[in-house]
Design an enzyme around this catalytic site. Sequence first.
Site, mmCIF file in Angstrom:
data_model
loop_
_atom_site.group_PDB
_atom_site.id
_atom_site.type_symbol
_atom_site.label_atom_id
_atom_site.label_comp_id
_atom_site.label_asym_id
_atom_site.label_seq_id
_atom_site.Cartn_x
_atom_site.Cartn_y
_atom_site.Cartn_z
ATOM 1 N N GLU A 50 -2.093 -4.401 6.620
ATOM 2 C CA GLU A 50 -2.980 -4.108 7.764
ATOM 3 C C GLU A 50 -3.526 -2.685 7.759
ATOM 4 O O GLU A 50 -3.463 -1.977 8.759
ATOM 5 C CB GLU A 50 -2.227 -4.391 9.076
ATOM 6 C CG GLU A 50 -1.760 -5.837 9.175
ATOM 7 C CD GLU A 50 -0.929 -6.131 10.410
ATOM 8 O OE1 GLU A 50 -0.767 -5.247 11.262
ATOM 9 O OE2 GLU A 50 -0.428 -7.267 10.519
ATOM 10 N N ASN A 58 -1.965 -7.228 2.249
ATOM 11 C CA ASN A 58 -1.862 -8.291 3.258
ATOM 12 C C ASN A 58 -2.560 -7.854 4.550
ATOM 13 O O ASN A 58 -2.386 -6.719 4.998
ATOM 14 C CB ASN A 58 -0.363 -8.536 3.537
ATOM 15 C CG ASN A 58 -0.087 -9.757 4.384
ATOM 16 O OD1 ASN A 58 -0.579 -10.847 4.087
ATOM 17 N ND2 ASN A 58 0.702 -9.595 5.444
ATOM 18 N N HIS A 92 -3.412 -16.071 11.348
ATOM 19 C CA HIS A 92 -2.954 -16.348 12.719
ATOM 20 C C HIS A 92 -4.166 -16.864 13.496
ATOM 21 O O HIS A 92 -5.098 -16.113 13.763
ATOM 22 C CB HIS A 92 -2.434 -15.070 13.389
ATOM 23 C CG HIS A 92 -1.215 -14.502 12.743
ATOM 24 N ND1 HIS A 92 0.006 -15.142 12.786
ATOM 25 C CD2 HIS A 92 -1.010 -13.373 12.030
ATOM 26 C CE1 HIS A 92 0.905 -14.415 12.143
ATOM 27 N NE2 HIS A 92 0.318 -13.341 11.663
ATOM 28 N N GLU A 138 1.037 -15.866 6.725
ATOM 29 C CA GLU A 138 1.658 -15.867 8.069
ATOM 30 C C GLU A 138 1.036 -16.954 8.934
ATOM 31 O O GLU A 138 0.797 -16.769 10.128
ATOM 32 C CB GLU A 138 1.480 -14.491 8.740
ATOM 33 C CG GLU A 138 2.060 -13.352 7.924
ATOM 34 C CD GLU A 138 1.961 -11.986 8.592
ATOM 35 O OE1 GLU A 138 1.696 -11.924 9.815
ATOM 36 O OE2 GLU A 138 2.151 -10.990 7.894
ATOM 37 N N ASP A 149 -0.068 -19.574 11.396
ATOM 38 C CA ASP A 149 0.275 -20.310 12.613
ATOM 39 C C ASP A 149 -1.027 -20.590 13.357
ATOM 40 O O ASP A 149 -1.990 -19.834 13.254
ATOM 41 C CB ASP A 149 1.324 -19.620 13.498
ATOM 42 C CG ASP A 149 1.044 -18.173 13.834
ATOM 43 O OD1 ASP A 149 -0.095 -17.726 13.667
ATOM 44 O OD2 ASP A 149 1.980 -17.487 14.289
HETATM 45 O O1 G3I Z 1 15.585 -7.017 17.853
HETATM 46 C C1 G3I Z 1 15.160 -6.390 19.058
HETATM 47 C C2 G3I Z 1 16.108 -6.684 20.186
HETATM 48 O O2 G3I Z 1 17.367 -6.129 19.887
HETATM 49 C C3 G3I Z 1 15.534 -6.101 21.491
HETATM 50 O O3 G3I Z 1 16.368 -6.456 22.559
HETATM 51 C C4 G3I Z 1 14.133 -6.640 21.747
HETATM 52 C C5 G3I Z 1 13.505 -6.048 22.988
HETATM 53 O O4 G3I Z 1 12.160 -5.730 22.817
HETATM 54 O O5 G3I Z 1 13.338 -6.318 20.635
HETATM 55 C C6 G3I Z 1 13.791 -6.900 19.431
HETATM 56 O O6 G3I Z 1 12.913 -6.550 18.398
HETATM 57 C C7 G3I Z 1 11.657 -7.206 18.396
HETATM 58 C C8 G3I Z 1 11.485 -7.892 17.035
HETATM 59 O O7 G3I Z 1 10.191 -8.488 16.960
HETATM 60 C C9 G3I Z 1 12.539 -8.980 16.797
HETATM 61 O O8 G3I Z 1 12.419 -9.988 17.757
HETATM 62 C C10 G3I Z 1 10.562 -6.197 18.597
HETATM 63 O O9 G3I Z 1 10.646 -5.637 19.901
HETATM 64 C C11 G3I Z 1 9.221 -6.838 18.405
HETATM 65 O O10 G3I Z 1 8.207 -5.828 18.420
HETATM 66 C C12 G3I Z 1 9.163 -7.540 17.058
HETATM 67 O O11 G3I Z 1 7.926 -8.212 16.955
HETATM 68 C C13 G3I Z 1 7.548 -8.550 15.639
HETATM 69 C C14 G3I Z 1 6.165 -7.974 15.372
HETATM 70 O O12 G3I Z 1 5.765 -8.353 14.061
HETATM 71 C C15 G3I Z 1 6.182 -6.471 15.439
HETATM 72 O O13 G3I Z 1 4.929 -5.965 15.223
HETATM 73 C C16 G3I Z 1 7.503 -10.060 15.527
HETATM 74 O O14 G3I Z 1 8.833 -10.587 15.632
HETATM 75 C C17 G3I Z 1 6.924 -10.459 14.171
HETATM 76 O O15 G3I Z 1 6.698 -11.838 14.149
HETATM 77 C C18 G3I Z 1 5.597 -9.751 13.958
HETATM 78 O O16 G3I Z 1 5.121 -10.057 12.667
HETATM 79 C C19 G3I Z 1 3.843 -9.539 12.342
HETATM 80 C C20 G3I Z 1 3.836 -9.292 10.853
HETATM 81 O O17 G3I Z 1 4.904 -8.468 10.488
HETATM 82 C C21 G3I Z 1 2.504 -8.686 10.416
HETATM 83 N N1 G3I Z 1 1.392 -9.490 10.848
HETATM 84 C C22 G3I Z 1 1.379 -9.837 12.257
HETATM 85 C C23 G3I Z 1 2.684 -10.497 12.659
HETATM 86 C C24 G3I Z 1 2.638 -10.947 14.081
HETATM 87 O O18 G3I Z 1 2.553 -9.874 14.959
#
Ligand code: G3I
Length: 463
Positions: free
Chosen positions: A178, A221, A257, A286, A288
């Site tokens: 990105e 990516n 996405h 990715e 969905d």
């Molecule tokens: O693990 C912590 C947890 O301990 C805490 O209580 C909670 C509270 O906010 O956060 C948890 O972490 C989160 C993590 O996902 C795991 O669930 C983060 O806040 C959250 O920001 C994170 O989001 C991820 C996101 O990337 C971050 O930008 C998504 O799961 C993940 O699916 C998403 O993936 C991205 C790709 O890497 C790049 N392309 C877009 C895609 C979708 O956004």
Amino acid sequence: MISTASGARSRSRLSPRATVRRNSFRRLLALGVGGLLSMTGVVALSGPAQAASTLGGSAAAQGRYFGAAVAANHLGETPYVNTLNTEFTSVTPENEMKWDALESSRGTFTFGAADRIVSHAQQQGMQVRGHTLVWHSQLPGWVGTLGAADLRAAMNTHITEVMRHYKGEIHSWDVVNEAFQDGGSGERRSSPFQNKLGDGYIEEAFRTARAADPAAKLCYNDYNTDGVNAKSNAVYNMVKDFKQRGVPIDCVGFQSHFNSNSPVPGDYRQNLQRFADLGVDVQITELDIEGSGSAQATSYGNVVRACLAVSRCTGITTWGVTDKYSWRSSGTPLLFDDNYNKKPAYHAVLTALGGSDDGGGTRSCTVSFAKQEQWGDRYNGKVTVTAGSSAISAWSVPVTVGSGQRISATWNGTPSWDSSGMVMTMRPNGNGSLAAGASTSFGFTVMTGGNTAPPALGGCTAS
Ligand code: G3I
């Protein structure tokens, strides 16, 4: 597993390559000859006598992988793991290989959660996509405070240490993620790397990555690059320039996405093809698609057909296994619902891949759970089984209780148990026939042991 930066480390696991070879062989036997030929890099047989019945098996027969983003903290959930192991041949750690997860303090690397996913994949003979080395998001605060020279060193150290740790174990790495702005500017996105190191940081990251693990495919990516537009044009021009100047790049990932505001573009295939024509592989990384029913199924089918029409489109990854854990859960964007039932989109993907999971018919069923009466120490649960668009003569549903829980009674079904006593597979009492669309139900009492969580349902299997 925590280590400080010190180059190649000894690993406590089996030799990764030996493990992959042993388990790949087991998995290839399971996939059959078409899968074996394609996954070992030999041209796949065309027109297999019997269509494969899983996403991974049918993709393998087309010379492709079919993967899912996986979260380490779900690997203890039986239906999640069963669905992953049965249907998918590749995994991408959803968050566990990002910079904040691996190097939250400078020079101290924490590989435990990512290692768990890699080990699981190896035991199942699955490929692993590495995601991601250099990205503006999920970047620990310390990185943004560095001056240019220090930042360059930190970036190269991060790439080198992470790739060496997984050397020989990662099929493709998202080296840079990105890096371009949305919209029509075609400009690079603001980030510590861009702002302090300038455009050249992307090229430098790819060169460092090639030196660290020459066998891994190195990908750029991004999202909103799925059709021909200003952003994808900017990425296209970068890749073209890299290929002309010999900067090492092997693949481009298209995140894909999609939702009603950002549907599958009409020129999706053409866009994949123009990148492939530059001499790189393309991967759908990715995928969905928010929605439900036949509209969602049609879009999924279109994406799969576009990939199959481009010979250098080497695989598809959905961004998760089940709607339950999707980052866009409310949009129900994946192939399995919250109860691991196969959705219409699943069948559309399987069909587009040339597979079939019903032996020529359309026997299927879905399940749903509802809590009934509740007392201080127990609750009753009811599972409804509904036949799909054809009549079925039998069904089975795995029900997994949580920590501390125990099933003390059941009704309207014949249960069998795994050795842990936590997974009950329920089958019909006597005649399991259901007309198309008809429902039946079974029930059970859960002794909570203080844990009032509902059980996890596995997908419903019909025959
Ligand atoms: O693990 C912590 C947890 O301990 C805490 O209580 C909670 C509270 O906010 O956060 C948890 O972490 C989160 C993590 O996902 C795991 O669930 C983060 O806040 C959250 O920001 C994170 O989001 C991820 C996101 O990337 C971050 O930008 C998504 O799961 C993940 O699916 C998403 O993936 C991205 C790709 O890497 C790049 N392309 C877009 C895609 C979708 O956004």
